[in-house]
Design an enzyme around this catalytic site. Sequence first.
Site, mmCIF file in Angstrom:
data_model
loop_
_atom_site.group_PDB
_atom_site.id
_atom_site.type_symbol
_atom_site.label_atom_id
_atom_site.label_comp_id
_atom_site.label_asym_id
_atom_site.label_seq_id
_atom_site.Cartn_x
_atom_site.Cartn_y
_atom_site.Cartn_z
ATOM 1 C CB THR A 159 116.551 123.835 74.738
ATOM 2 O OG1 THR A 159 116.181 122.761 74.005
ATOM 3 C CG2 THR A 159 116.005 124.187 76.016
ATOM 4 C CG HIS A 160 119.201 124.050 71.336
ATOM 5 N ND1 HIS A 160 120.645 124.730 70.822
ATOM 6 C CD2 HIS A 160 118.505 123.362 71.573
ATOM 7 C CE1 HIS A 160 120.895 124.161 71.266
ATOM 8 N NE2 HIS A 160 120.856 123.054 72.087
ATOM 9 C CE LYS A 170 101.894 141.892 57.421
ATOM 10 N NZ LYS A 170 102.727 142.765 57.426
ATOM 11 C CG ASN A 172 137.263 171.443 82.572
ATOM 12 O OD1 ASN A 172 136.876 171.734 81.695
ATOM 13 N ND2 ASN A 172 138.805 171.817 82.815
ATOM 14 C CD GLU A 209 108.262 144.269 63.557
ATOM 15 O OE1 GLU A 209 107.746 143.358 62.997
ATOM 16 O OE2 GLU A 209 107.917 145.339 62.878
ATOM 17 C CE LYS A 234 127.789 167.719 78.911
ATOM 18 N NZ LYS A 234 129.535 167.495 78.641
ATOM 19 C CB SER A 284 100.111 145.997 55.499
ATOM 20 O OG SER A 284 100.676 145.998 54.726
ATOM 21 C CB SER A 300 127.547 171.808 74.058
ATOM 22 O OG SER A 300 128.011 172.456 75.159
ATOM 23 C CG ASN A 346 102.581 145.391 60.138
ATOM 24 O OD1 ASN A 346 102.221 143.692 59.963
ATOM 25 N ND2 ASN A 346 102.378 145.987 59.765
#
Length: 476
Positions: free
Chosen positions: A167-168, A295, A122, A302, A337, A289, A35, A297
């Site tokens: 809303t929605h 573009k 341990n 994102e 870990k 882009s 490890s 972005n």
Amino acid sequence: MAQSDNQQSATDAAKTWSQRFEGALHPAIAQFNASIGFDITLIEYDLTGSQAHAKMLGKVGIISAAEADQLVIGLEQIREEYRAGNFNPGIDAEDVHFAVERRLTELVGDTGKKLHTARSRNDQVGTDTRLYLRHEIDEIRQHILNFQRVLLNLAKTHLKTPIPGYTHLQRAQPVSLAHHLLAYVEMLQRDGNRLVEIQRRVNTSPLGAGALAGTTFPIDRHYSAELLGFENIYANSLDAVSDRDFAVEFLCAASLILVHLSRLSEEIILWASEEFRFVTLTDACATGSSIMPQKKNPDVPELVRGKTGRVFGDLQGMLVLIKGLPLAYNKDFQEDKEGLFDGVNTVKACLEAMTILMDEGLTFQTQRLASAVAEDFSNATDVADYLAAKGVPFREAYNLVGKVVKTSLAAGKLLKDLTLEEWQALHPAFDKDIYAAIAPLTVISARNSFGGTGFDQVAQAIATAEARWKASAVNN
């Protein structure tokens, strides 16, 4: 003199454990078992924990005071070597704990072999991990405070900037942009509070629990815990070495932080689109882009949205890891870990990136926002409230306004475009003050109930949040 590195490596490879073993691990199994490639992250905490353990051994007389001092000094030298880039243990060390002990023995001779008295890997790794996470929680809380500071500054700037409320994902009622931003300040406050609560449970020492059953040596667990700044010690040695609740709790909190960042990210992605045009992205936090030159972005939000799933995966992995493990320690715990480290690093990176994005990566288009709240029917509820305030039963007013919206849509009009005659033909309670009542800023300002979007309420909310932020900044 200590053995050379090659001699030591050969010896370790053959007999890492004890005379119980006669041969070396298969090279592929040694690689699989090791490890050191990731738990080197714990080295500073391993050194600190080992120094406390050495001091405790000296205090209770298990080793001499001179030997304890020798161990502490040797461990500090390893710290200096590591920070200078001169201590880089390889796969033959297996893990950070063996790497440190081997180097310590090279530095101080046989006294170094006494460090592990009354201790197991341990309880050692459990201690290291808790020291690491305790420190990282402080770091994450500072990132949260930094992000809240930026949001509060934006809120003060945009107290009277309107923005459509949804809303929605449908236009609902206009709100203050400051009010919208303060919602995320509140989410982050809960995130910080959760971390404080979790940190209290992280801050419990397993050191001295041994492999699983304690030790025959007359150790002083409270003393070593005090040296390390732990508030409590585990009361049960089996629980001490097998508990990973604190890691699960942290990853739960980390997941919620990412949920909140992802929700804001999604809004920014929408707001930056041509369809919304509520914000424009600066060059500091956007890319172009490879084929479409026009573009720009929104890479930062994102990526944050995408990395959210990564932290969810860390949490799920931790839960699956521990769900079927019998007491006490199992090698499976080596797998706790990488997910924990990844969760910590991802949360910190996302908080920092979003802080930069909100601070210098976008600009709110206030004129577009003002026009947006004036080109819909989000003031319809306020027409119903207007009638209700004049004695018309609300449900009757509600139905009437629904008909008004329907006929206005058919006629291609907004409510503000209706003439007074048209209003009064709908109901005699309408008067010329209807136009002021349904103006966007009036609509926002009128919602002055506690916690609402009314400008007076939002100004008070900003003041309250700033006072709370200052108190948290002092305490962090």
